[in-house]
Design a protein around this motif. Structure first.
Motif, PDB file in Angstrom:
ATOM      1  N   LEU A  64       2.643  26.403  25.216  1.00 59.00           N
ATOM      2  CA  LEU A  64       4.083  26.310  25.500  1.00 59.00           C
ATOM      3  C   LEU A  64       4.711  25.118  24.791  1.00 59.00           C
ATOM      4  O   LEU A  64       4.094  24.063  24.627  1.00 59.00           O
ATOM      5  N   LEU A  65       5.981  25.276  24.373  1.00 59.99           N
ATOM      6  CA  LEU A  65       6.750  24.196  23.759  1.00 59.99           C
ATOM      7  C   LEU A  65       7.419  23.329  24.822  1.00 59.99           C
ATOM      8  O   LEU A  65       7.572  23.747  25.975  1.00 59.99           O
ATOM      9  N   GLY A  66       7.832  22.151  24.385  1.00 63.70           N
ATOM     10  CA  GLY A  66       8.711  21.356  25.250  1.00 63.70           C
ATOM     11  C   GLY A  66      10.122  21.906  25.123  1.00 63.70           C
ATOM     12  O   GLY A  66      10.381  22.802  24.343  1.00 63.70           O
ATOM     13  N   ALA A  67      11.050  21.406  25.886  1.00 64.57           N
ATOM     14  CA  ALA A  67      12.433  21.880  25.825  1.00 64.57           C
ATOM     15  C   ALA A  67      13.001  21.644  24.426  1.00 64.57           C
ATOM     16  O   ALA A  67      12.691  20.637  23.784  1.00 64.57           O
ATOM     17  N   ASP A  68      13.826  22.553  23.967  1.00 63.16           N
ATOM     18  CA  ASP A  68      14.396  22.483  22.623  1.00 63.16           C
ATOM     19  C   ASP A  68      15.806  21.894  22.703  1.00 63.16           C
ATOM     20  O   ASP A  68      16.711  22.495  23.283  1.00 63.16           O
ATOM     21  N   TYR A  69      15.946  20.714  22.105  1.00 60.19           N
ATOM     22  CA  TYR A  69      17.253  20.036  22.117  1.00 60.19           C
ATOM     23  C   TYR A  69      17.985  20.232  20.789  1.00 60.19           C
ATOM     24  O   TYR A  69      18.942  19.507  20.504  1.00 60.19           O
ATOM     25  N   THR A  70      17.539  21.231  20.024  1.00 55.13           N
ATOM     26  CA  THR A  70      18.164  21.442  18.705  1.00 55.13           C
ATOM     27  C   THR A  70      19.649  21.730  18.831  1.00 55.13           C
ATOM     28  O   THR A  70      20.478  21.185  18.081  1.00 55.13           O
ATOM     29  N   GLU A  71      19.991  22.593  19.802  1.00 51.34           N
ATOM     30  CA  GLU A  71      21.411  22.937  19.976  1.00 51.34           C
ATOM     31  C   GLU A  71      22.204  21.698  20.385  1.00 51.34           C
ATOM     32  O   GLU A  71      23.316  21.473  19.905  1.00 51.34           O
ATOM     33  N   VAL A  72      21.622  20.896  21.291  1.00 50.74           N
ATOM     34  CA  VAL A  72      22.314  19.683  21.742  1.00 50.74           C
ATOM     35  C   VAL A  72      22.545  18.746  20.567  1.00 50.74           C
ATOM     36  O   VAL A  72      23.662  18.229  20.362  1.00 50.74           O
ATOM     37  N   ASP A  73      21.483  18.528  19.751  1.00 53.73           N
ATOM     38  CA  ASP A  73      21.611  17.628  18.604  1.00 53.73           C
ATOM     39  C   ASP A  73      22.600  18.170  17.581  1.00 53.73           C
ATOM     40  O   ASP A  73      23.344  17.406  16.964  1.00 53.73           O
ATOM     41  N   ALA A  74      22.579  19.511  17.408  1.00 52.82           N
ATOM     42  CA  ALA A  74      23.510  20.111  16.454  1.00 52.82           C
ATOM     43  C   ALA A  74      24.951  19.885  16.903  1.00 52.82           C
ATOM     44  O   ALA A  74      25.830  19.612  16.086  1.00 52.82           O
ATOM     45  N   VAL A  75      25.198  20.010  18.217  1.00 52.31           N
ATOM     46  CA  VAL A  75      26.551  19.811  18.725  1.00 52.31           C
ATOM     47  C   VAL A  75      26.928  18.326  18.659  1.00 52.31           C
ATOM     48  O   VAL A  75      28.059  17.968  18.325  1.00 52.31           O
ATOM     49  N   LEU A  76      25.953  17.439  18.962  1.00 48.12           N
ATOM     50  CA  LEU A  76      26.223  16.002  18.867  1.00 48.12           C
ATOM     51  C   LEU A  76      26.613  15.610  17.441  1.00 48.12           C
ATOM     52  O   LEU A  76      27.434  14.708  17.240  1.00 48.12           O
ATOM     53  N   ALA A  77      26.020  16.294  16.470  1.00 48.46           N
ATOM     54  CA  ALA A  77      26.342  16.006  15.070  1.00 48.46           C
ATOM     55  C   ALA A  77      27.784  16.367  14.742  1.00 48.46           C
ATOM     56  O   ALA A  77      28.333  15.904  13.749  1.00 48.46           O
ATOM     57  N   LYS A  78      28.368  17.229  15.580  1.00 47.13           N
ATOM     58  CA  LYS A  78      29.759  17.634  15.350  1.00 47.13           C
ATOM     59  C   LYS A  78      30.772  16.620  15.914  1.00 47.13           C
ATOM     60  O   LYS A  78      31.971  16.744  15.665  1.00 47.13           O
ATOM     61  N   VAL A  79      30.271  15.681  16.706  1.00 48.48           N
ATOM     62  CA  VAL A  79      31.194  14.694  17.297  1.00 48.48           C
ATOM     63  C   VAL A  79      31.838  13.884  16.178  1.00 48.48           C
ATOM     64  O   VAL A  79      31.134  13.305  15.339  1.00 48.48           O
ATOM     65  N   PRO A  80      33.135  13.833  16.088  1.00 48.79           N
ATOM     66  CA  PRO A  80      33.810  13.102  15.011  1.00 48.79           C
ATOM     67  C   PRO A  80      33.392  11.638  15.003  1.00 48.79           C
ATOM     68  O   PRO A  80      33.178  11.006  16.056  1.00 48.79           O
ATOM     69  N   GLY A  81      33.250  11.056  13.784  1.00 48.90           N
ATOM     70  CA  GLY A  81      32.865   9.650  13.675  1.00 48.90           C
ATOM     71  C   GLY A  81      33.976   8.724  14.147  1.00 48.90           C
ATOM     72  O   GLY A  81      33.721   7.647  14.709  1.00 48.90           O
ATOM     73  N   ASP A  82      35.194   9.156  13.932  1.00 46.68           N
ATOM     74  CA  ASP A  82      36.340   8.331  14.346  1.00 46.68           C
ATOM     75  C   ASP A  82      37.044   9.035  15.498  1.00 46.68           C
ATOM     76  O   ASP A  82      37.817   9.974  15.307  1.00 46.68           O
ATOM     77  N   LEU A  83      36.776   8.555  16.709  1.00 48.71           N
ATOM     78  CA  LEU A  83      37.387   9.168  17.888  1.00 48.71           C
ATOM     79  C   LEU A  83      38.739   8.539  18.230  1.00 48.71           C
ATOM     80  O   LEU A  83      39.398   8.964  19.173  1.00 48.71           O
ATOM     81  N   SER A  84      39.125   7.537  17.443  1.00 47.25           N
ATOM     82  CA  SER A  84      40.379   6.850  17.744  1.00 47.25           C
ATOM     83  C   SER A  84      41.602   7.721  17.478  1.00 47.25           C
ATOM     84  O   SER A  84      42.699   7.413  17.947  1.00 47.25           O
ATOM     85  N   ILE A  85      41.391   8.793  16.713  1.00 51.04           N
ATOM     86  CA  ILE A  85      42.544   9.640  16.395  1.00 51.04           C
ATOM     87  C   ILE A  85      42.811  10.647  17.514  1.00 51.04           C
ATOM     88  O   ILE A  85      43.724  11.461  17.404  1.00 51.04           O
ATOM     89  N   TYR A  86      41.970  10.630  18.578  1.00 52.16           N
ATOM     90  CA  TYR A  86      42.133  11.560  19.690  1.00 52.16           C
ATOM     91  C   TYR A  86      42.640  10.808  20.916  1.00 52.16           C
ATOM     92  O   TYR A  86      42.525   9.587  21.036  1.00 52.16           O
ATOM     93  N   THR A  87      43.199  11.533  21.877  1.00 50.79           N
ATOM     94  CA  THR A  87      43.719  10.923  23.103  1.00 50.79           C
ATOM     95  C   THR A  87      42.578  10.343  23.929  1.00 50.79           C
ATOM     96  O   THR A  87      41.446  10.824  23.900  1.00 50.79           O
ATOM     97  N   GLU A  88      42.909   9.232  24.671  1.00 51.60           N
ATOM     98  CA  GLU A  88      41.879   8.545  25.455  1.00 51.60           C
ATOM     99  C   GLU A  88      41.285   9.467  26.519  1.00 51.60           C
ATOM    100  O   GLU A  88      40.067   9.449  26.765  1.00 51.60           O
TER     101      GLU A  88
END
Length: 758
Positions: free
Chosen positions: A298-322
């Motif tokens: 058996l494999l351990g839990a797969d966090y690939t989807e989580v990491d893929a979505v985290l990679a989508k987080v914009p580098g500059d969040l200052s342009i978004y509302t608090e």
């Protein structure tokens, strides 16, 4: 008394035959050889069909007479010999005899024709059984008996069922048959892969083999004996393999790649339909699969989807509302990295929550820079008809992929639109020139030009030699000129008989480009041109001149084709039904371009018609939507980040009305509407068909549901489809084969017993 002597002579002859042939087979005992010059006979010789001898029908005696033969009989003997020579299969003649001296002389000159030797090329020969001098010493007495040919009636010893490669040990019946040598041929190997190696029947798979056995001259000389056999190659038992395959888990994605690959390798190694002789190999397949299944990890839990979505987080969040940024950070902080595969659903929930939080980011609107895209759009050639369909299709795809009114957070996407557009422009490839007219003209060149005058042949040779390959559509006029030159040269060929100058003049008037005219008028011209029969004698000059008149009339009847409005019609169909969502200025440009279209032009004005289409296409491409607030952008409410299987349906729901749906993109490429179905009114459900998902690769994909109000995006994942193994249950078939074998054995036993009783 004479009758008694005759009877006694017959009895003594029979006793001698019995003494020489106790077993009624061909004599193998030593026999005295009587020689007269080169003539040689001995007991056991067979008299061939060309032997001319005298027959005593009652005692079956052959007498070769001495010189004391009655001279008056010679003429009759000569006539009788000629008759014998004409018979197809000669038998011993009743009234033919040889003078001993003459026979000896003939044998010396041509022994091969006159020596009595074994005859193996015909049935019904005569076997020498006695050779002796007569009492009067004036003749040689030779007794013979007829020989019956022993024909083959059957071939036995071939099994009806074999486990694998088997030697063919058939036996001819009866045992005393004259010919027993068997040759084998495979008439139908079926699925067995059967081949013959000498008398060995080699097979690779189970199934049915049909064989043909042949014994040359088996029935009689010149008539072969043949017998067909059907042999069943028994199949190995795959029960254990089926049981082992049933142990393989349906979801192999839960196990390590190495252990899952080992199971797949053992599964792929199985070869179907092996013969029963390979049972050990088949059992080995089952054991290998069982071992690989037991070793699954058996494999351990797969966090690939989580990491893929985290990679989508914009580098500059200052342009978004608090508020939207705080919600995103809260989701990120909630992620627990200690989950196992048994808790994969919880990990998937992290990814979904992240996707929703990222999608919910509210950005201060700043429009992206489309200057590069607009400059490249302005460089698109107005006439794309001169480029290859593939390169134009790539350009149109790059244009259609452009999404307008994006903000600067998606500037990278806008820049990519420009890069794609530039690559498509650089990839535009000119169409090759159409050489069909040249080929058609060359095909008309006769292999034999000797019938024409040298002066008329020279222009044709020059025209042919001027042809160059590799020209593009921009050189089409030059290529057409070569074709016209060849055609004109062909038309100018002068037969040494009739004068075809008027015909040639008429052909020269044919326009070089007939594609501008209707098929009917061109066909009439081609028919008139093709009706010309060359090499007519001068006495038929009137008919030749008639060809020219027909061509002239057909040229005069040429009618221009209507211009092709298909591009215009296609562009009109692209006009959105609802123009209210676009700016007044861009809508006016579309309406003006449409109103400028003038119908009814012919093909000589095709560029003008294509210009209507290009202008309308440009105006449609320039439609600009009215500003839309980010809060109202559509999104996918159901089916976000879902997983499915190739060959199964997948459904997604977006929060806009079905009437606003424009298209569906998979991996940023629009797909044909035949690949999905839609449902719903207030919310739009898009279901990808099973046949379409079967064509997609295994792994991650994006889906974009585009509406008139914006685009809703999400990702989904596909797993490889699994197949159920063939159990190979052939129990019923084997039961019938066994019953058939038992029945056949019973029939054979009954026949043998009945023969013995008789």
């Amino acid at each position: 008394m004479k009758k008694t002597k005759k009877m006694l002579s017959f009895v003594l002859s029979m006793l001698l035959i019995v003494t020489m042939f106790p077993t009624m087979a061909f004599a193998k005992e030593e026999a005295k050889t009587w020689k007269f010059g080169e003539l040689s006979l001995k007991a056991g010789d067979v008299l061939g069909k060309d032997t001319e001898i005298k027959n005593d029908a009652e005692n079956r005696e052959i007498r070769i007479l001495s010189e004391k033969t009655n001279p008056d009989e010679k003429k009759d003997q000569k006539d009788d010999k000629e008759r014998i020579k004409t018979e197809k299969e000669a038998v011993i003649a009743a009234a033919a005899s040889w003078n001993l001296k003459d026979l000896t002389e003939k044998a010396k000159k041509a022994p091969a024709d006159y020596l009595l030797k074994k005859a193996d090329s015909w049935n019904g020969s005569w076997i020498v059984t006695k050779i002796a001098e007569t009492e009067t010493k004036d003749a040689i007495e030779i007794q013979v008996r007829t020989y019956e040919y022993a024909a083959v009636t059957e071939i036995q010893g071939i099994p009806k069922e074999i486990p694998g490669t088997t030697a063919l040990t058939g036996k001819a019946v009866p045992e005393n048959a004259d010919q027993k040598q068997i040759t084998w041929e495979i008439t139908d190997a079926g699925m067995t892969g059967a081949v013959l190696d000498g008398t060995n029947l080699k097979v690779t798979n189970a199934g049915t083999v049909k064989l043909l056995a042949t014994i040359k001259d088996g029935k009689k000389t010149g008539v072969d004996f043949t017998q067909e056999f059907t042999v069943i190659v028994k199949a190995a038992d795959y029960t254990k393999v089926t049981e082992a395959l049933a142990l393989i888990p349906e979801d192999m994605g839960r196990y390590t790649e190495e252990s899952a690959a080992a199971v797949q390798k053992a599964k792929d190694a199985v070869k179907e339909n092996l013969p029963s002789a390979e049972q050990e190999t088949v059992n080995g397949y089952a054991a290998a699969i069982q071992t690989a299944v037991n070793a699954l990890t058996l494999l351990g839990a797969d966090y690939t989807e989580v990491d893929a979505v985290l990679a989508k987080v914009p580098g500059d969040l200052s342009i978004y509302t608090e508020e939207s940024v705080e919600a995103l950070n809260a989701v990120i902080a909630s992620i627990d990295r200690t989950k196992t595969i048994e808790e994969q659903q919880a990990v998937a929930a992290y990814a979904e929550a992240l996707e929703n939080a990222i999608a919910a980011l509210v950005r201060k609107p700043v429009p992206a820079d489309y200057q590069g895209v607009e400059e490249l759009l302005g460089k698109i050639p107005k006439d794309l008809s001169i480029y290859t369909e593939k390169s134009v299709k790539a350009l149109n795809a790059a244009k259609e992929a452009i999404v307008w009114d994006l903000d600067d957070s998606r500037q990278e996407e806008v820049d990519q639109f420009a890069e794609n557009l530039k690559a498509a422009l650089d990839g535009l490839t000119l169409k090759p020139a159409d050489y069909s007219a040249v080929d058609a003209a060359l095909a008309k060149v006769s292999n034999d030009l000797s019938i024409y005058t040298e002066e008329s042949i020279q222009p044709l040779q020059t025209a042919i030699n001027s042809v160059e390959s590799g020209k593009t559509i921009l050189d089409q006029a030059e290529v057409d000129g070569w074709a016209a030159a060849i055609e004109n040269a062909l038309a100018g060929l002068q037969v040494r008989k009739a004068d075809y100058s008027k015909v040639e003049e008429a052909i020269k008037k044919i326009p070089a480009d007939l594609s501008l005219y209707t098929d009917a008028s061109v066909k009439a011209l081609e028919d008139a041109k093709n009706s010309v029969v060359t090499e007519r004698p001068v006495t038929e000059q009137e008919s030749v001149d008639g060809y020219a008149k027909k061509i002239e009339a057909a040229i005069a009847g040429l009618t221009y084709k209507d211009a092709d409005y298909s591009k215009v019609d296609a562009a009109v169909k692209k006009i959105p039904n609802d123009l209210k969502k676009y700016t007044d200025e861009s809508v006016k440009a579309v309406n003006d371009a449409k109103a400028a279209i003038v119908r009814g032009k012919n093909i000589t004005e095709q560029k003008t018609v294509d210009g209507y289409a290009a202008a309308l296409e440009k105006a449609i491409a320039g439609l600009k939507q009215k500003p839309m607030t980010a809060q109202n952008l559509p999104k996918i409410t159901k089916g976000v980040n879902q997983s499915g299987m190739q060959g199964k349906e997948l459904s997604f729901t977006a929060d806009f009305e079905a009437k606003d749906l424009k298209k569906v993109l998979i991996d940023q490429k629009e797909i044909d509407a035949k690949n999905y179905v839609t449902a719903g009114k207030e919310n739009t459900q898009v279901t990808l068909k099973a046949e379409y998902t079967k064509s997609l690769a295994e792994g991650k994909h994006t889906i974009s549901i585009v509406s008139s109000k914006g685009q809703a995006d999400t990702v989904f994942y596909l797993k490889k489809a699994t197949k159920s193994p063939d159990t190979g249950d052939r129990t019923q078939v084997m039961l019938w084969v066994i019953l058939l074998g038992v029945s056949a054995a019973a029939v054979v036993g009954a026949v043998v017993y009945r023969k013995r009783e008789k």
